[in-house]
Enzyme design. Structure first.
Site, PDB file in Angstrom:
ATOM      1  N   GLU A 126      17.394   4.302  -2.390  1.00 47.87           N
ATOM      2  CA  GLU A 126      16.837   3.014  -2.825  1.00 47.87           C
ATOM      3  C   GLU A 126      16.189   3.145  -4.219  1.00 47.87           C
ATOM      4  OE1 GLU A 126      16.411   0.438  -0.023  1.00 47.87           O
ATOM      5  OE2 GLU A 126      16.044  -0.980  -1.619  1.00 47.87           O
ATOM      6  N   SER A 136      17.815  -3.766   3.900  1.00 49.51           N
ATOM      7  CA  SER A 136      18.361  -2.661   3.091  1.00 49.51           C
ATOM      8  C   SER A 136      18.042  -1.307   3.722  1.00 49.51           C
ATOM      9  CB  SER A 136      17.879  -2.734   1.647  1.00 49.51           C
ATOM     10  OG  SER A 136      16.487  -2.790   1.588  1.00 49.51           O
ATOM     11  N   TYR A 170       8.437  -7.385  -7.845  1.00 48.25           N
ATOM     12  CA  TYR A 170       8.038  -6.152  -7.151  1.00 48.25           C
ATOM     13  C   TYR A 170       7.823  -5.007  -8.142  1.00 48.25           C
ATOM     14  CZ  TYR A 170       7.977  -2.543  -3.523  1.00 48.25           C
ATOM     15  OH  TYR A 170       7.597  -1.516  -2.695  1.00 48.25           O
ATOM     16  N   ASP A 173       9.470   1.186   4.817  1.00 46.26           N
ATOM     17  CA  ASP A 173      10.598   0.572   5.522  1.00 46.26           C
ATOM     18  C   ASP A 173      11.532   1.630   6.107  1.00 46.26           C
ATOM     19  OD1 ASP A 173       9.423  -1.659   4.527  1.00 46.26           O
ATOM     20  OD2 ASP A 173      10.972  -2.083   3.041  1.00 46.26           O
ATOM     21  N   GLY A 197      12.776 -10.344   4.126  1.00 49.95           N
ATOM     22  CA  GLY A 197      11.628  -9.437   4.105  1.00 49.95           C
ATOM     23  C   GLY A 197      11.547  -8.577   5.356  1.00 49.95           C
ATOM     24  N   LEU A 198      12.695  -8.371   6.019  1.00 51.78           N
ATOM     25  CA  LEU A 198      12.698  -7.594   7.265  1.00 51.78           C
ATOM     26  C   LEU A 198      13.437  -6.266   7.106  1.00 51.78           C
ATOM     27  CD1 LEU A 198      13.280 -10.407   9.909  1.00 51.78           C
ATOM     28  CD2 LEU A 198      11.154  -9.583   8.921  1.00 51.78           C
ATOM     29  N   THR A 258       0.840  -1.209   0.000  1.00 54.35           N
ATOM     30  CA  THR A 258       0.000   0.000   0.000  1.00 54.35           C
ATOM     31  C   THR A 258       0.870   1.251   0.000  1.00 54.35           C
ATOM     32  OG1 THR A 258      -0.104  -0.271   2.385  1.00 54.35           O
ATOM     33  CG2 THR A 258      -2.035  -0.995   1.131  1.00 54.35           C
ATOM     34  N   ASP A 259       2.151   1.117   0.376  1.00 51.58           N
ATOM     35  CA  ASP A 259       2.946   2.341   0.616  1.00 51.58           C
ATOM     36  C   ASP A 259       3.309   3.089  -0.670  1.00 51.58           C
ATOM     37  OD1 ASP A 259       4.923   0.443  -0.109  1.00 51.58           O
ATOM     38  OD2 ASP A 259       6.370   1.167   1.372  1.00 51.58           O
ATOM     39  N   GLY A 308      17.254 -10.886   2.771  1.00 53.73           N
ATOM     40  CA  GLY A 308      16.335 -11.678   1.947  1.00 53.73           C
ATOM     41  C   GLY A 308      15.187 -12.271   2.734  1.00 53.73           C
TER      42      GLY A 308
HETATM   43  C1  GLA Z   1       9.102  -3.873   0.486  1.00 57.53           C
HETATM   44  C2  GLA Z   1       9.233  -2.394   0.124  1.00 57.53           C
HETATM   45  C3  GLA Z   1       8.205  -1.540   0.866  1.00 57.53           C
HETATM   46  C4  GLA Z   1       6.803  -2.125   0.720  1.00 57.53           C
HETATM   47  C5  GLA Z   1       6.787  -3.619   0.997  1.00 57.53           C
HETATM   48  C6  GLA Z   1       5.447  -4.248   0.676  1.00 57.53           C
HETATM   49  O1  GLA Z   1       9.438  -4.068   1.820  1.00 57.53           O
HETATM   50  O2  GLA Z   1      10.524  -1.924   0.446  1.00 57.53           O
HETATM   51  O3  GLA Z   1       8.276  -0.221   0.421  1.00 57.53           O
HETATM   52  O4  GLA Z   1       6.274  -1.831  -0.549  1.00 57.53           O
HETATM   53  O5  GLA Z   1       7.773  -4.296   0.248  1.00 57.53           O
HETATM   54  O6  GLA Z   1       4.472  -3.768   1.528  1.00 57.53           O
END
Ligand code: GLA
Length: 368
Positions: free
Chosen positions: A164, A132, A225, A176, A128-129, A42-43, A126
């Site tokens: 980024e 980066s 993505y 993030d 998803g936390l 959503t961001d 890698g």
């Molecule tokens: C990654 C991206 C974020 C966001 C999420 C999905 O973490 O860096 O900006 O889009 O995916 O919610």
């Protein structure tokens, strides 16, 4: 506790810096990773998110030295040292994140004296936390420390996102970098990514938040993505709006008239946004089972409408629910990565043992 972890990692980075470069670093900084509780993809659509910083993160020790115009980068986690020129473009290496921040915030120092940096981290890459965002924000903090200049947390988040987007080439949103820079460990942050208004939301005390790596690593720049971002932009163009976040439940019929998969992608963004609003309401009124249900719905929407899950992650979400989690969902960018689960505090140990036994390739990363 979190302070101890941050201090420990900074001390490790400083020690390793001294061992490698034979001198003390000029500045040290830490930034955490994050888990997203609700509000996925959503961001970059101007919507709402509910992430939380973790007690895992990355520290950097940095200082002048070496050759003018060059940056030597080393990490406890990678054998090879990297030697980059300040004028280099992104190469796909981990050092891109540091180089992009140096080019944005300390090009002058790098050009004059050269820079050397050492990373220490307990944040898996890698998973998803936001490893980066953590490396970017801690690098910006350290560079400002080196310059003796204060760094506004919101400015740091915006700068990190620019690095980024424009240097690394990952078209991410602001979630993030924002939560890593502005949030506090263990506190959920409700963020409106369009206006950047934000507030902390308390989580139910009777529950713990478990983060479990599925064992499938993702690399967002190589996976779908960017394709999802492009699909959202195409849906916006077809619907005549700037952001999908501008749409609400009343627009779902109209959105249903789009071609597939744009209809499904837009429906995910609209319903996910609503789920974040409902979740904040549920948490504020003590309705933890309502919040848990929204997590489960969010996973279904990510899997079916947004198509960012993978079978291993779906199996882990189902397994977590079977083992008694109240709610569970894919967290982060997807295409692998981690699951976040909400587990009753008095059943958390049993839950973790159950996950270990049923999913040997999975790894419990955090329980807060
Ligand atoms: C990654 C991206 C974020 C966001 C999420 C999905 O973490 O860096 O900006 O889009 O995916 O919610």
């Amino acid at each position: 506790m979190t302070e101890d972890i941050a201090d420990g990692l900074k001390a490790r980075a400083a020690r390793a810096f001294e061992e490698r470069f034979g001198t003390a670093p000029g500045a040290l900084a830490f930034a955490p990773g994050r888990v997203n509780l609700l509000g996925e993809h959503t961001d970059y659509n101007g919507g709402y998110v509910l992430p939380m910083p973790l007690a895992l993160g990355t520290a950097i020790a940095i200082g002048p030295g070496g050759r003018p115009g060059r940056i030597r980068l080393a990490s406890e986690s990678f054998e090879d040292e990297e030697d980059r020129c300040i004028e280099d473009r992104a190469s796909g290496a981990w050092s891109d994140y540091v180089l992009g921040c140096v080019a944005a915030a300390a090009r002058d120092i790098a050009a004059e004296t050269g820079l050397r940096a050492m990373i220490a981290s307990n944040l898996p890459v890698g998973a998803g936390l936001s490893s980066s965002a953590a490396i970017e924000v801690c690098t910006l903090r350290a560079l400002h420390g080196l310059k003796g200049k204060p760094l506004d947390p919101v400015e740091a988040a915006l700068e990190a996102r620019r690095v980024e987007n424009h240097f690394v080439g990952m078209p991410c949103g602001i979630m993030d970098q924002f939560v890593v820079s502005v949030g506090r460990a263990g506190r959920a942050l409700f963020l409106d990514t369009r206006r950047l208004t934000h507030r902390e939301v308390a989580l139910p005390g009777r529950y713990r938040v478990a983060v479990i790596h599925s064992g499938v690593s993702h690399k967002l720049t190589e996976d779908g993505y960017a394709a999802r971002v492009a699909e959202c932009n195409a849906a916006c163009a077809a619907l005549g709006v700037e952001f999908l976040g501008d749409l609400g439940p009343a627009d779902l019929d109209r959105v249903g008239g789009l071609d597939s998969p744009l209809a499904e992608r837009a429906r995910h963004v609209i319903t996910e946004n609503q789920r974040v609003l409902k979740a904040v309401h549920a948490l504020s009124s003590g309705d933890s089972s309502g919040f848990a249900r929204l997590m489960i719905e969010s996973h279904a929407s990510q899997r079916d409408d947004y198509a960012v899950s993978v079978p291993e992650v779906d199996a882990l979400v189902n397994g977590a629910l079977d083992l008694g989690a109240a709610g569970a969902r894919l967290t982060g960018g997807g295409f692998g990565g981690s699951v976040v689960a909400m587990v009753a505090a008095n059943r958390a140990v049993e839950f973790c043992k159950g996950i270990e036994a049923a999913f040997p390739q999975a790894r419990l990363l955090s329980l807060s």
